[in-house]
Design a protein around this motif. Sequence first.
Motif, short mmCIF file in Angstrom:
data_model
loop_
_atom_site.label_atom_id
_atom_site.label_comp_id
_atom_site.label_asym_id
_atom_site.label_seq_id
_atom_site.Cartn_x
_atom_site.Cartn_y
_atom_site.Cartn_z
N MET A 295 2.22 -4.95 -6.61
CA MET A 295 3.14 -5.29 -7.67
C MET A 295 3.63 -4.05 -8.40
SD MET A 295 3.61 -8.48 -7.38
CE MET A 295 4.58 -8.70 -8.87
N ASN A 296 2.75 -3.07 -8.59
CA ASN A 296 3.16 -1.82 -9.23
C ASN A 296 4.21 -1.09 -8.39
OD1 ASN A 296 1.43 -2.22 -11.38
ND2 ASN A 296 -0.21 -0.94 -10.53
N ARG A 297 4.06 -1.15 -7.08
CA ARG A 297 5.03 -0.49 -6.19
C ARG A 297 6.38 -1.20 -6.20
NH1 ARG A 297 3.15 2.60 -1.31
NH2 ARG A 297 1.16 3.56 -1.87
N LEU A 298 6.37 -2.48 -6.51
CA LEU A 298 7.61 -3.25 -6.51
C LEU A 298 8.36 -3.16 -7.83
CD1 LEU A 298 6.39 -6.48 -4.65
CD2 LEU A 298 7.81 -4.63 -3.72
N LYS A 299 7.76 -2.56 -8.84
CA LYS A 299 8.42 -2.45 -10.15
C LYS A 299 9.61 -1.50 -10.06
CE LYS A 299 4.33 -3.44 -12.98
NZ LYS A 299 3.35 -2.88 -13.96
N PRO A 300 10.72 -1.84 -10.75
CA PRO A 300 11.92 -1.00 -10.71
C PRO A 300 11.69 0.43 -11.21
CG PRO A 300 12.40 -3.15 -11.65
CD PRO A 300 10.93 -3.06 -11.54
N ASP A 301 10.75 0.60 -12.14
CA ASP A 301 10.51 1.94 -12.70
C ASP A 301 9.44 2.71 -11.94
OD1 ASP A 301 8.38 0.37 -13.40
OD2 ASP A 301 8.34 0.96 -15.52
N ASN A 302 9.11 2.27 -10.75
CA ASN A 302 8.09 2.95 -9.96
C ASN A 302 8.67 4.24 -9.38
OD1 ASN A 302 6.25 3.84 -7.99
ND2 ASN A 302 6.82 2.21 -6.55
N THR A 303 8.24 5.36 -9.92
CA THR A 303 8.67 6.66 -9.39
C THR A 303 7.61 7.29 -8.49
OG1 THR A 303 7.81 7.77 -11.38
CG2 THR A 303 10.12 7.09 -11.40
N GLU A 304 6.45 6.68 -8.44
CA GLU A 304 5.36 7.23 -7.62
C GLU A 304 5.65 7.04 -6.13
OE1 GLU A 304 2.00 9.27 -6.71
OE2 GLU A 304 2.77 8.96 -8.75
N SER A 306 8.64 5.14 -5.23
CA SER A 306 10.07 4.77 -5.18
C SER A 306 10.30 3.41 -4.54
CB SER A 306 10.85 5.86 -4.42
OG SER A 306 10.71 7.11 -5.07
N GLY A 307 9.43 2.46 -4.86
CA GLY A 307 9.61 1.10 -4.39
C GLY A 307 9.10 0.83 -2.99
N LEU A 308 8.53 1.82 -2.34
CA LEU A 308 8.03 1.64 -0.97
C LEU A 308 6.59 1.13 -1.01
CD1 LEU A 308 9.37 4.94 0.65
CD2 LEU A 308 10.27 2.62 0.98
N ILE A 309 6.31 0.09 -0.23
CA ILE A 309 4.95 -0.44 -0.14
C ILE A 309 4.11 0.39 0.83
CG2 ILE A 309 3.57 -2.44 0.57
CD1 ILE A 309 5.72 -4.22 -0.53
N PRO A 344 12.51 -0.06 1.01
CA PRO A 344 11.80 -0.39 -0.23
C PRO A 344 11.69 -1.90 -0.40
CG PRO A 344 14.04 0.31 -0.70
CD PRO A 344 13.83 0.53 0.76
N GLY A 345 10.73 -2.31 -1.20
CA GLY A 345 10.53 -3.74 -1.45
C GLY A 345 9.69 -4.39 -0.38
N LEU A 346 9.73 -5.71 -0.35
CA LEU A 346 8.92 -6.47 0.59
C LEU A 346 9.53 -6.46 1.98
CD1 LEU A 346 8.05 -9.55 -1.67
CD2 LEU A 346 6.48 -7.74 -0.93
N PRO A 347 8.71 -6.69 3.01
CA PRO A 347 9.26 -6.81 4.37
C PRO A 347 10.06 -8.10 4.51
CG PRO A 347 6.92 -7.36 4.35
CD PRO A 347 7.25 -6.85 2.98
N ALA A 348 10.57 -8.36 5.70
CA ALA A 348 11.45 -9.50 5.93
C ALA A 348 10.76 -10.84 5.73
CB ALA A 348 12.04 -9.42 7.33
N GLY A 349 9.44 -10.86 5.74
CA GLY A 349 8.71 -12.11 5.55
C GLY A 349 7.22 -11.89 5.75
N PRO A 350 6.44 -12.96 5.68
CA PRO A 350 4.99 -12.85 5.90
C PRO A 350 4.67 -12.29 7.28
CG PRO A 350 5.56 -14.97 4.94
CD PRO A 350 6.85 -14.34 5.34
N ILE A 351 3.50 -11.67 7.39
CA ILE A 351 3.11 -11.04 8.66
C ILE A 351 1.89 -11.71 9.28
CG2 ILE A 351 4.11 -8.83 8.00
CD1 ILE A 351 1.25 -7.87 7.32
N ASN A 352 1.36 -12.74 8.67
CA ASN A 352 0.22 -13.48 9.22
C ASN A 352 0.06 -14.77 8.41
OD1 ASN A 352 -1.33 -12.91 6.82
ND2 ASN A 352 -1.86 -10.92 7.68
N SER A 353 -1.03 -15.48 8.64
CA SER A 353 -1.31 -16.70 7.87
C SER A 353 -2.39 -16.40 6.84
CB SER A 353 -1.79 -17.82 8.80
OG SER A 353 -0.73 -18.26 9.60
N PRO A 354 -2.00 -16.14 5.60
CA PRO A 354 -3.00 -15.83 4.58
C PRO A 354 -3.80 -17.07 4.19
CG PRO A 354 -0.84 -16.00 3.57
CD PRO A 354 -0.63 -16.11 5.05
#
Length: 412
Positions: A295-304, A306-309, A344-354
Amino acid sequence: MNGSQHRQQRRRVAEAGPDEGLDLLYRQRRAARMRRSAPAGHSRRSAGAVKNKKLTARQRRRRRRNLIMLSVLGVFAAGLVGMVLTLQNLLGMNEPKDFAGPGGAEVTFTVEQGAGPIAIASDLTEREIVASSEVFLEELASLAQGREVQPGTYTLRLEMPARDAAEVLLADAGSKVAYAAVNRTLRQHEIFEALSKGTQIPVSEFEKLAQDPQALGLPPQARNLEGYLFPGEYRFPLDATAEDILKEMVGNTLERLEADGITDPDEQFRVLTIASIVEAEAGEADYATVAGAIMNRLKPDNTETSGLIQSDATVTYGLNRKSYDITPEEKADKSNPYNTYAHPGLPAGPINSPGGPAIDAAANPKDVPYYYWVTVNLDTGETKFSETLAEHNSYTREYLDWCAKQEDGRCS
């Protein structure tokens, strides 16, 4: 007797005759002995009185000791009674042997593969579904008639009678069912293979349904059923169709999301995507912390970052392989919609069954200052978190040092 008295006695003896003198002398000496013995007799009487007084004091001391001992014993007995009552409460000895029924709120109860009657009874008691393991086992034995409780998920009630719980758990034990186990982190095609093995329904039937995920209630952005097939152990009727099975699994996922307060379809898709990364990247103890770091990586002000997970698991999903070994070229490949190093941001969708815990963590991430995490020991699952890249790199070296001591392929 003074000196004058002695002289008078001697004179009387001298003046008396021989016999009379001897008799007089005898009487005088006898009187003297009696006078000398009088003080001694007085002393003996005084000693006797003192002795009697000492005996009385000893008796008083003994009486006080007896009273003290009785008081101590009384306190000890009271403490012992209290301790016994406390132990009875802790051990459940004072709890009712059975609930009167009909029971309270509905709850979902899962019987794991390989769980025997004693383990099932213990779980039921711990969750306050039944009041007594012993009573439940007795009721189960009386109803079983050779049947055994099958793995799966059951709907029971809190504080229900043991006999009622046993009847529910044995309801399908005598009927033939198709059993399938779906583990966490399995991808869609792996789940279809597990379902086909358990139900004898061809994989192609499941794949065909997955091509139209919206027909099963998924949002428009869902490319397939990935992330929506809730893991667990299932017992399907023999006449269940592929559509029946997939609807049940999707329904279980949506039910878990709604329990976490996630009802909007778009938000559900987002939470499941995060949950699938958490499931792939962390051990269960660290789910909420990793979710917070994402969630911290997804924040708009993330400069650490730059939005990349920057998740290896998402990249390899897009490459259709299961591995954490990726090349610099693969990390830079923007054609991979699941590449969280390039996009940046989330991938295209889930990657497994959580599973449920990962969904819960994604819906309720922990508030942490971290941006980075790395598991430094794959055997223990020890994961270290950091706020800066420099600190993260030091932990990454620790992980590489650990891998260098393992067999080939352990860290790939």
